[in-house]
Design a protein around this motif. Structure first.
Motif, PDB file in Angstrom:
ATOM      1  N   THR A  88      21.251   3.954  34.057  1.00 34.97           N
ATOM      2  CA  THR A  88      21.060   4.528  35.384  1.00 34.97           C
ATOM      3  C   THR A  88      21.255   3.427  36.418  1.00 34.97           C
ATOM      4  N   ALA A  94      20.261  11.463  41.442  1.00 31.18           N
ATOM      5  CA  ALA A  94      20.368  12.090  40.132  1.00 31.18           C
ATOM      6  C   ALA A  94      21.697  12.810  39.939  1.00 31.18           C
ATOM      7  N   VAL A  95      22.189  13.439  40.977  1.00 30.58           N
ATOM      8  CA  VAL A  95      23.446  14.198  40.855  1.00 30.58           C
ATOM      9  C   VAL A  95      24.611  13.246  40.600  1.00 30.58           C
ATOM     10  N   SER A  97      24.432  10.175  39.475  1.00 30.16           N
ATOM     11  CA  SER A  97      24.218   9.512  38.194  1.00 30.16           C
ATOM     12  C   SER A  97      24.676  10.390  37.043  1.00 30.16           C
ATOM     13  N   ALA A  98      24.358  11.685  37.105  1.00 33.29           N
ATOM     14  CA  ALA A  98      24.781  12.608  36.053  1.00 33.29           C
ATOM     15  C   ALA A  98      26.299  12.722  36.004  1.00 33.29           C
ATOM     16  N   THR A 101      27.732   9.567  34.369  1.00 35.61           N
ATOM     17  CA  THR A 101      27.513   9.627  32.924  1.00 35.61           C
ATOM     18  C   THR A 101      28.527  10.549  32.264  1.00 35.61           C
ATOM     19  N   ASP A 102      28.723  11.720  32.839  1.00 34.91           N
ATOM     20  CA  ASP A 102      29.656  12.685  32.265  1.00 34.91           C
ATOM     21  C   ASP A 102      31.075  12.136  32.239  1.00 34.91           C
ATOM     22  N   PRO A 127      21.057  10.458  25.043  1.00 35.30           N
ATOM     23  CA  PRO A 127      22.019  11.214  25.853  1.00 35.30           C
ATOM     24  C   PRO A 127      23.439  10.676  25.737  1.00 35.30           C
TER      25      PRO A 127
END
Length: 306
Positions: A88, A94-95, A97-98, A101-102, A127
């Motif tokens: 992170t 959060a949006v 970061s997600a 990651t994706d 994850p």
């Protein structure tokens, strides 16, 4: 997403970022990524620190990276194990970061599909490891086992139980006693002997741990191992304990708690201030023993075994 193959290798553009195969000049940035979560990334950090000494080519592995706006934000070590590290980022909502990651997982999945499976496992924070496997599954096919719940635990203070004073470093002349204990532990844990088809690699690994003062044992009067543990990965200020084992006829005596306390004490004094491990979530007996020693959970690992 598109994969681009050039004479220099494979580049992958995914979302807002770009993936590429990293080289020696990228190692400082890769280590900085790992430093954002030293416990989660220790398995990759070990390889990167080795590469800073001998060069990536001589490590026998490859390093993939994912960059956003020219900044390296995620890496994946590809060697005997596939180890994704996607921490992170500070000051990232959060949006976003997600999304990072994706896209990083899409990138590493593209590299893995292009390369084909060369590893014996995918391992890392759950994850990332499981997300990468989801992207590789259609191309890589059968898997032997997926361990999706492996609590990651640390202790960074004196143990909560009294250390066993008879636990000590293994000695080179004790290799013939230590090796069978290591083989039995591995076979119990993984389901097959590590000596099968290893070509001597496993024996060399055990010898190396003894030589490097990373192997701890308690021996009985007959010279047999009754407790053992190794520091399987030491990097970035973290020492990860692996291979904890108590001889079957001595289980239930509390040897794992006092033995681990001795390993933690010696390791924090001589090797690294933070001691970590991960274990299968279904192994409540072991997890309870580690908690009694003073370990606390800080995350969850996952392992895909081929």
């Amino acid at each position: 997403m598109r994969d681009v193959v050039t004479a220099a290798g494979i580049g992958v553009r995914s979302g807002p970022g770009h993936g590429r195969v990293l080289g020696d000049d990228d190692l400082p940035a890769a280590l900085a990524v790992c430093a954002l979560d030293p416990v989660a990334s220790v398995l990759a950090t070990v390889r990167l620190e080795q590469a800073t000494r001998v060069g990536l080519r001589r490590t026998g592995g490859h390093l993939w990276g994912y960059e956003v706006d020219g900044l390296l934000v995620a890496i994946c070590w590809s060697g005997a194990n596939l180890v994704p590290v996607i921490p992170t980022l500070p000051d990232t909502d959060a949006v976003r970061s997600a999304a990072i990651t994706d896209h990083a997982l899409e990138t590493f999945g593209a590299f893995g599909r292009a390369q084909g499976r060369r590893c014996s496992s995918i391992v890392g924070q759950a994850p990332a490891a499981l997300g990468l496997w989801d992207r590789l599954r259609p191309a890589w096919g059968r898997v032997r086992e997926v361990r999706d719940d492996q609590p990651s635990m640390v202790v960074d203070h004196d143990p909560a139980v009294e250390p066993d004073p008879t636990v000590r470093l293994s000695r080179p002349e004790e290799f013939d006693a230590v090796l069978p204990a290591c083989v039995q532990m591995f076979t119990e844990e993984v389901g097959y002997s590590p000596l099968a088809g290893s070509g001597g690699a496993y024996e060399a690994r055990v010898r190396g741990l003894i030589r490097d003062r990373r192997s701890f044992v308690r021996m009985d009067r007959s010279g047999q191992v009754v407790f053992k543990a190794e520091l399987g990965a030491v990097a970035g200020g973290v020492a990860q304990i692996q291979g904890v084992w108590v001889r079957p006829d001595r289980r239930g005596e509390g040897l794992s708690e006092s033995g681990m306390a001795a390993v933690v004490t010696a390791t924090r004094r001589q090797v690294a201030p933070v001691v970590s491990l991960y274990a299968n979530g279904y192994n409540e007996r072991a997890l309870a023993a580690y908690r009694r020693v003073g370990f606390r959970q800080v995350g969850t690992y996952a392992t895909v075994l081929f």
